[in-house]
Design a protein around this motif. Structure first.
Motif, PDB file in Angstrom:
ATOM      1  N   LEU A 253      -9.798  -6.762   1.376  1.00 35.50           N
ATOM      2  CA  LEU A 253      -9.996  -6.198   2.778  1.00 35.50           C
ATOM      3  C   LEU A 253     -10.616  -5.122   3.206  1.00 35.50           C
ATOM      4  N   GLY A 254     -11.588  -5.070   1.727  1.00 31.85           N
ATOM      5  CA  GLY A 254     -12.264  -3.966   1.688  1.00 31.85           C
ATOM      6  C   GLY A 254     -11.708  -1.855   1.722  1.00 31.85           C
ATOM      7  N   LEU A 255     -10.695  -1.884   1.559  1.00 38.73           N
ATOM      8  CA  LEU A 255      -9.895  -0.498   1.756  1.00 38.73           C
ATOM      9  C   LEU A 255      -9.860   0.095   0.272  1.00 38.73           C
ATOM     10  N   GLY A 256     -11.275  -0.158  -0.708  1.00 41.08           N
ATOM     11  CA  GLY A 256     -11.049   0.103  -1.526  1.00 41.08           C
ATOM     12  C   GLY A 256     -10.478   2.824  -1.644  1.00 41.08           C
ATOM     13  N   PRO A 257     -11.323   3.187  -0.900  1.00 40.95           N
ATOM     14  CA  PRO A 257     -11.464   4.119  -0.827  1.00 40.95           C
ATOM     15  C   PRO A 257      -9.265   4.178  -0.916  1.00 40.95           C
ATOM     16  N   TYR A 258      -8.737   3.535   0.112  1.00 41.21           N
ATOM     17  CA  TYR A 258      -7.477   4.032   0.187  1.00 41.21           C
ATOM     18  C   TYR A 258      -6.699   3.419  -1.309  1.00 41.21           C
ATOM     19  N   VAL A 259      -6.892   2.511  -1.803  1.00 39.46           N
ATOM     20  CA  VAL A 259      -5.954   1.734  -2.271  1.00 39.46           C
ATOM     21  C   VAL A 259      -5.084   3.680  -3.688  1.00 39.46           C
ATOM     22  N   PRO A 260      -6.241   4.162  -4.279  1.00 41.12           N
ATOM     23  CA  PRO A 260      -5.611   5.207  -4.900  1.00 41.12           C
ATOM     24  C   PRO A 260      -3.604   5.588  -4.200  1.00 41.12           C
ATOM     25  N   TYR A 261      -4.024   5.949  -3.100  1.00 41.21           N
ATOM     26  CA  TYR A 261      -2.591   6.380  -2.434  1.00 41.21           C
ATOM     27  C   TYR A 261      -2.234   4.856  -2.486  1.00 41.21           C
ATOM     28  N   LEU A 262      -2.514   4.120  -1.833  1.00 46.01           N
ATOM     29  CA  LEU A 262      -1.037   2.680  -2.212  1.00 46.01           C
ATOM     30  C   LEU A 262      -0.691   2.368  -3.213  1.00 46.01           C
ATOM     31  N   ILE A 263      -0.782   2.768  -4.267  1.00 43.26           N
ATOM     32  CA  ILE A 263      -0.887   2.591  -5.263  1.00 43.26           C
ATOM     33  C   ILE A 263       0.786   3.161  -5.727  1.00 43.26           C
ATOM     34  N   ALA A 264       0.226   4.740  -5.324  1.00 46.97           N
ATOM     35  CA  ALA A 264       0.965   5.651  -5.520  1.00 46.97           C
ATOM     36  C   ALA A 264       2.069   5.566  -4.709  1.00 46.97           C
ATOM     37  N   THR A 265       2.226   5.102  -3.886  1.00 47.66           N
ATOM     38  CA  THR A 265       3.168   5.070  -2.711  1.00 47.66           C
ATOM     39  C   THR A 265       3.394   3.558  -3.384  1.00 47.66           C
ATOM     40  N   SER A 266       3.296   2.271  -3.517  1.00 46.71           N
ATOM     41  CA  SER A 266       4.101   1.372  -4.248  1.00 46.71           C
ATOM     42  C   SER A 266       4.839   2.030  -5.040  1.00 46.71           C
ATOM     43  N   LEU A 267       4.135   2.546  -6.542  1.00 50.81           N
ATOM     44  CA  LEU A 267       5.666   3.061  -7.192  1.00 50.81           C
ATOM     45  C   LEU A 267       6.437   4.068  -6.563  1.00 50.81           C
ATOM     46  N   PHE A 268       5.360   4.576  -6.309  1.00 47.32           N
ATOM     47  CA  PHE A 268       6.986   5.890  -5.165  1.00 47.32           C
ATOM     48  C   PHE A 268       8.103   5.000  -4.859  1.00 47.32           C
ATOM     49  N   VAL A 269       7.822   4.627  -3.707  1.00 43.52           N
ATOM     50  CA  VAL A 269       8.287   3.361  -3.160  1.00 43.52           C
ATOM     51  C   VAL A 269       9.457   2.651  -3.900  1.00 43.52           C
ATOM     52  N   SER A 270       8.482   1.738  -4.544  1.00 40.59           N
ATOM     53  CA  SER A 270       9.445   0.869  -5.801  1.00 40.59           C
ATOM     54  C   SER A 270      10.665   1.663  -6.440  1.00 40.59           C
ATOM     55  N   GLY A 271      10.395   3.345  -7.193  1.00 41.39           N
ATOM     56  CA  GLY A 271      11.693   4.130  -7.657  1.00 41.39           C
ATOM     57  C   GLY A 271      12.707   3.809  -6.272  1.00 41.39           C
ATOM     58  N   VAL A 272      12.298   4.538  -5.256  1.00 44.95           N
ATOM     59  CA  VAL A 272      13.488   5.214  -4.136  1.00 44.95           C
ATOM     60  C   VAL A 272      14.425   3.178  -4.585  1.00 44.95           C
TER      61      VAL A 272
END
Length: 463
Positions: free
Chosen positions: A54-73
């Motif tokens: 979807l061409g969301l390159g600048p947002y991908v680092p944040y999306l990866i971080a939240t994926s890990l964070f929420v997966s932990g919770v």
């Protein structure tokens, strides 16, 4: 009943730490590490794949971080059981690959309507937040769901999911959408190398190497790309080293066209979670029938829905139980749900570092494509296994044929729906939606048995 008791007794002997046991720090940390190795790529890859598509390159680092964070919770909630929510088993939660195709479709629909990248994300998360209530409701209606969404229906949808995702991985193997060197031989060579490494690991006699095959493939593939000069110079400017995920970061929006394929996926993932919890119960030496088991399944599916709602509010993609971690429980003999606390804490800590996501985003697209090609192809096989686990009647055969055929047809050539109004064309051009609805309708409308005409007795020559 006797067979089930014998099966449980056999697994009791294989389990080193039972469900309520509390392993010491070292064995608990080792078991948690193996679970993370098996699941890490699957948690972060959806954000990378969806962001790239979807061409969301600048947002991908944040999306990866939240994926890990929420997966932990979510892992904490699922494994520790918060009130009625959670199975209470050692079940790891992570970002679901099953939603990737539907989420890309939803994002493209928003883009066609002129949405900005942040508006695309707001639509995806808003739709997922609303759709998560479907799975929450399903937790209280499991007997009815099993009658309507049969293994033949869910298996057909899983096959369609895998096939649609294979196209995404093939694009990455070529170099990614818009790549100047798309289809370059070097790109294909890198992907082939990754596939070969993963296959080599899968056939290894070392269980840890098999569990870590995807991670090993990505690391060795990236190193090869680095040595051959096929890694772009990283740019980490503007990416914070440490950041706490913020609820409603992109806001929430809603779109009916985007809602339908995602809503359907919440139904399918409910069935997958039921299967995962059954498998984890079995290898943990716990019952797979009766009141305790039924409560675990209900709590597990409820946790899936609640955790997916939590994921949407924290700006990441739907969560589900990971089936590969059932294999880790069987491999290690550690079924203690207390290990889930270690997994959860590690994932939450990793999720506080967006810079980690920026580093992972540097994985060359052909390398990522090679690894996801293996994973997506295995999704197709998973669907085939679900279908093949049933005794196939004529009704089942026709259901699979029509649903897969219809789903693939509209996915490959959506212009065949030009006769429909634009809104309905957008809805039914999703292979998941069209194939899934076709399977459900076949299940409801086709007769169970074909009555054959009785053979008439032939007159004898004597008469």
């Amino acid at each position: 009943m006797q067979d089930n008791a014998a099966h449980r007794h056999r697994h009791h002997e294989d389990v080193i730490y039972r469900l309520e046991d509390k392993p010491a720090f070292t064995p608990a940390l080792l078991a948690a590490t193996q679970h993370l190795l098996a699941a890490f790529v699957n948690i972060i890859a959806p954000a990378i794949v969806i962001g790239a598509a979807l061409g969301l390159g600048p947002y991908v680092p944040y999306l990866i971080a939240t994926s890990l964070f929420v997966s932990g919770v979510a892992t904490w909630i699922q494994s520790q059981k918060v009130g009625p929510v959670g199975s209470g088993l050692l079940s790891l939660q992570g970002t679901s690959f099953a939603f990737v195709a539907a989420l890309i479709t939803s994002g493209k629909i928003a883009q066609e309507g002129g949405a900005t990248p942040e508006e695309v994300l707001a639509t995806i998360f808003g739709v997922c937040a609303v759709a998560s209530f479907i799975e929450i409701g399903i937790a209280y209606a499991l007997p009815w769901l099993r009658r309507v969404i049969t293994p033949v229906v869910s298996g057909s949808v899983v096959v369609l999911i895998g096939m649609s995702l294979i196209l995404v991985s093939i694009r990455d193997i070529g170099g990614g959408v818009g790549a100047a060197d798309f289809g370059n031989g070097t790109n294909v060579m890198l992907a082939a190398f990754v596939v070969a490494v993963i296959l080599g690991c899968q056939f290894s006699t070392n269980p840890m190497i098999r569990v870590s095959s995807i991670v090993i493939g990505l690391v060795t593939g990236t190193l090869l790309a680095l040595f051959t000069g096929n890694v772009a110079s990283p740019n980490f400017s503007g990416v914070p080293i440490v950041s706490v995920p913020i609820p409603f970061r992109f806001g929430l929006a809603f779109d009916w066209v985007s809602f339908i394929p995602i809503a359907f996926m919440f139904v399918i993932t409910s069935l997958e979670t039921m299967g995962d919890i059954t498998g984890t119960s079995r290898v943990s030496g716990e019952p797979t029938e009766g009141k305790v088991f039924e409560e675990r399944v209900k709590g597990g599916v409820l946790a899936d829905g609640v955790n997916s709602l939590l994921a949407a509010l924290f700006a990441t993609f739907p969560n589900t139980t990971f089936s590969q971690n059932t294999g880790v429980v069987q491999l290690t003999g550690v079924a203690s749900r207390h290990v889930g606390r270690y997994i959860a804490v590690i994932l939450v800590i990793l999720g506080l570092f967006p810079i980690l996501g920026a580093v992972l985003q540097q994985i060359p697209r052909p390398v990522l494509g090679g690894s996801t090609f293996v994973m997506f192809s295995l999704i197709v096989v998973s669907g085939i296994r679900i279908i093949g686990s049933q005794h196939m009647t004529k009704k089942d055969t026709i259901t699979v044929a029509l649903s897969v055929g219809m789903g693939l047809g509209v996915q490959l050539l959506p212009d065949v729906l030009n006769f429909l109004p634009p809104l309905w064309k957008q809805i039914f051009s999703s292979g998941i939606t069209t194939g899934g609805l076709t399977a459900i309708l076949c299940g409801l409308l086709l007769p169970e048995h074909v009555r054959r005409p009785a053979l008439q007795a032939q007159p004898s020559e004597a008469s």
